[in-house]
Design a protein around this motif. Sequence first.
Motif, PDB file in Angstrom:
ATOM      1  N   LEU A 167       0.861  -1.179   0.000  1.00  0.00           N
ATOM      2  CA  LEU A 167       0.000   0.000   0.000  1.00  0.00           C
ATOM      3  C   LEU A 167       0.895   1.225   0.000  1.00  0.00           C
ATOM      4  O   LEU A 167       1.804   1.343   0.829  1.00  0.00           O
ATOM      5  CB  LEU A 167      -0.909   0.008   1.231  1.00  0.00           C
ATOM      6  N   VAL A 168       0.654   2.126  -0.946  1.00  0.00           N
ATOM      7  CA  VAL A 168       1.437   3.357  -1.026  1.00  0.00           C
ATOM      8  C   VAL A 168       0.503   4.553  -0.938  1.00  0.00           C
ATOM      9  O   VAL A 168      -0.618   4.520  -1.442  1.00  0.00           O
ATOM     10  CB  VAL A 168       2.271   3.398  -2.328  1.00  0.00           C
ATOM     11  N   ARG A 169       0.976   5.607  -0.296  1.00  0.00           N
ATOM     12  CA  ARG A 169       0.157   6.808  -0.072  1.00  0.00           C
ATOM     13  C   ARG A 169       1.033   8.040  -0.248  1.00  0.00           C
ATOM     14  O   ARG A 169       2.151   8.101   0.264  1.00  0.00           O
ATOM     15  CB  ARG A 169      -0.416   6.775   1.348  1.00  0.00           C
ATOM     16  N   VAL A 207       9.774  10.377   3.136  1.00  0.00           N
ATOM     17  CA  VAL A 207       9.553   9.013   2.662  1.00  0.00           C
ATOM     18  C   VAL A 207       9.582   8.087   3.873  1.00  0.00           C
ATOM     19  O   VAL A 207      10.536   8.108   4.656  1.00  0.00           O
ATOM     20  CB  VAL A 207      10.636   8.575   1.650  1.00  0.00           C
ATOM     21  N   HIS A 208       8.530   7.295   4.020  1.00  0.00           N
ATOM     22  CA  HIS A 208       8.460   6.297   5.090  1.00  0.00           C
ATOM     23  C   HIS A 208       8.263   4.920   4.462  1.00  0.00           C
ATOM     24  O   HIS A 208       7.358   4.742   3.633  1.00  0.00           O
ATOM     25  CB  HIS A 208       7.294   6.577   6.040  1.00  0.00           C
ATOM     26  N   GLU A 244       4.481   7.291   1.535  1.00  0.00           N
ATOM     27  CA  GLU A 244       4.585   6.239   2.539  1.00  0.00           C
ATOM     28  C   GLU A 244       4.284   4.913   1.860  1.00  0.00           C
ATOM     29  O   GLU A 244       3.287   4.800   1.137  1.00  0.00           O
ATOM     30  CB  GLU A 244       3.584   6.484   3.664  1.00  0.00           C
ATOM     31  N   LEU A 245       5.119   3.933   2.093  1.00  0.00           N
ATOM     32  CA  LEU A 245       4.964   2.635   1.454  1.00  0.00           C
ATOM     33  C   LEU A 245       5.023   1.544   2.506  1.00  0.00           C
ATOM     34  O   LEU A 245       5.973   1.470   3.283  1.00  0.00           O
ATOM     35  CB  LEU A 245       6.075   2.417   0.415  1.00  0.00           C
ATOM     36  N   ALA A 246       4.010   0.704   2.529  1.00  0.00           N
ATOM     37  CA  ALA A 246       3.991  -0.464   3.417  1.00  0.00           C
ATOM     38  C   ALA A 246       3.938  -1.725   2.560  1.00  0.00           C
ATOM     39  O   ALA A 246       3.157  -1.798   1.610  1.00  0.00           O
ATOM     40  CB  ALA A 246       2.789  -0.410   4.351  1.00  0.00           C
ATOM     41  N   TRP A 297      -0.337   0.320   9.602  1.00  0.00           N
ATOM     42  CA  TRP A 297       1.065   0.712   9.660  1.00  0.00           C
ATOM     43  C   TRP A 297       1.260   2.140   9.154  1.00  0.00           C
ATOM     44  O   TRP A 297       1.963   2.932   9.783  1.00  0.00           O
ATOM     45  CB  TRP A 297       1.934  -0.228   8.817  1.00  0.00           C
ATOM     46  N   LEU A 298       0.615   2.456   8.035  1.00  0.00           N
ATOM     47  CA  LEU A 298       0.784   3.806   7.476  1.00  0.00           C
ATOM     48  C   LEU A 298       0.125   4.865   8.358  1.00  0.00           C
ATOM     49  O   LEU A 298       0.685   5.951   8.548  1.00  0.00           O
ATOM     50  CB  LEU A 298       0.208   3.864   6.061  1.00  0.00           C
ATOM     51  N   ASP A 299      -1.041   4.565   8.895  1.00  0.00           N
ATOM     52  CA  ASP A 299      -1.736   5.536   9.754  1.00  0.00           C
ATOM     53  C   ASP A 299      -0.906   5.879  10.987  1.00  0.00           C
ATOM     54  O   ASP A 299      -0.970   7.008  11.502  1.00  0.00           O
ATOM     55  CB  ASP A 299      -3.101   4.981  10.180  1.00  0.00           C
ATOM     56  N   ALA A 300      -0.125   4.925  11.437  1.00  0.00           N
ATOM     57  CA  ALA A 300       0.692   5.164  12.631  1.00  0.00           C
ATOM     58  C   ALA A 300       1.818   6.154  12.364  1.00  0.00           C
ATOM     59  O   ALA A 300       2.395   6.712  13.308  1.00  0.00           O
ATOM     60  CB  ALA A 300       1.284   3.848  13.132  1.00  0.00           C
TER      61      ALA A 300
END
Length: 359
Positions: A37-39, A46-47, A96-98, A354-357
């Motif tokens: 998931l990328v946002r 960059v996370h 952000e990429l998980a 994970w991204l919301d955190a």
Amino acid sequence: MERALSAPGKLFVSGEYAVLWGGMSRVAAVAPRTAALVRRRPDARVHVCLEEGTLAGSATPKGVRWEREVPPGFSFVARTLDEALRAHGRQSVGFELAIAPSAVGPGGLKLGMGGSACATVLAADAARFILEERFDTLKLSLVAHALGQGGKGSGGDVAASFAGGLLRYRRYDTSALLAASSAGGFRAALLEAPSVDVWRLPAPKLAMAYAFTGESASTRVLISQVEARLAESGRQTFVERSDALGHAIEEGLGGGDFQVFSEAVTAQQRLLQELGPTETESMRRVLAIAASYGCAGKQSGAGGGDGCILFAPGVDVRAELMKGLESRGFHTMALEAEPGLRGEAQPDSRLRTWLDAHA
């Protein structure tokens, strides 16, 4: 702005090692799939979020300026994002990429199904989406994965995760793209680079399975050991023999005389053993059990552990074989050819958490 993605793993059907030296390989894209998931972010941060934790940095035209040394578990994803930003070549927004963890077998050991290649393909296409770029995801992934492996590896696992299905693949020469990435002009080089020699084959008419031996292996180490033992002339002879067997295996996957197909698969395995001790005792046991059920099989990949790809004349025989292997302590999976990289309507809920955190 976000996008959910998934990509399959891979197993070599034929041509491992030969593909390193100019030969042809056949590779199958298989489940389980890996999700990402990328946002987009409003800043240049960059996370990267993996099961191991989070790696942060800032996007620049020359790659990500990471805040700390990149841990080994992040190396392929981090390198891919660096290459994507170099291909973009100008200041960009952050993202952000998980990426979900690759599937593992009993005891948490990797299954040997191309987890690093799958993560590389997912990271490349996630970055392409956020940057609104038109570069070739497969070519960029092949470059990034080659860098991550120190130039070892064929890229067949990358091609399978990207394209999906059953593929015929010849190793792609990344040398010019690697030079452009270091010296500049990477974007133009990607656009001008020749096409990848990859062809999708018809879906196999045979039933396939995978048996994990309970031992993980290092592809990079095994390749180095084999290449140290085999001179150039020996490699070319090996390629010629492997290509002939690979053609017979490809023909057999389309149906026909299963006995003839089995003989070609067995001959391919014997040929691989001429390279050195790539077959473990557990692999020998798996292949002997498969033969006792009237099935065929071989190691998939460099060997030294991981597992064997197995072929049965039908799904009923495959079910019996898998049952027999499980009773002897081997982890098995039924295989079907999987579609390649694709967008998903719904993201993996873990990845959104994970991204919301880190929003």
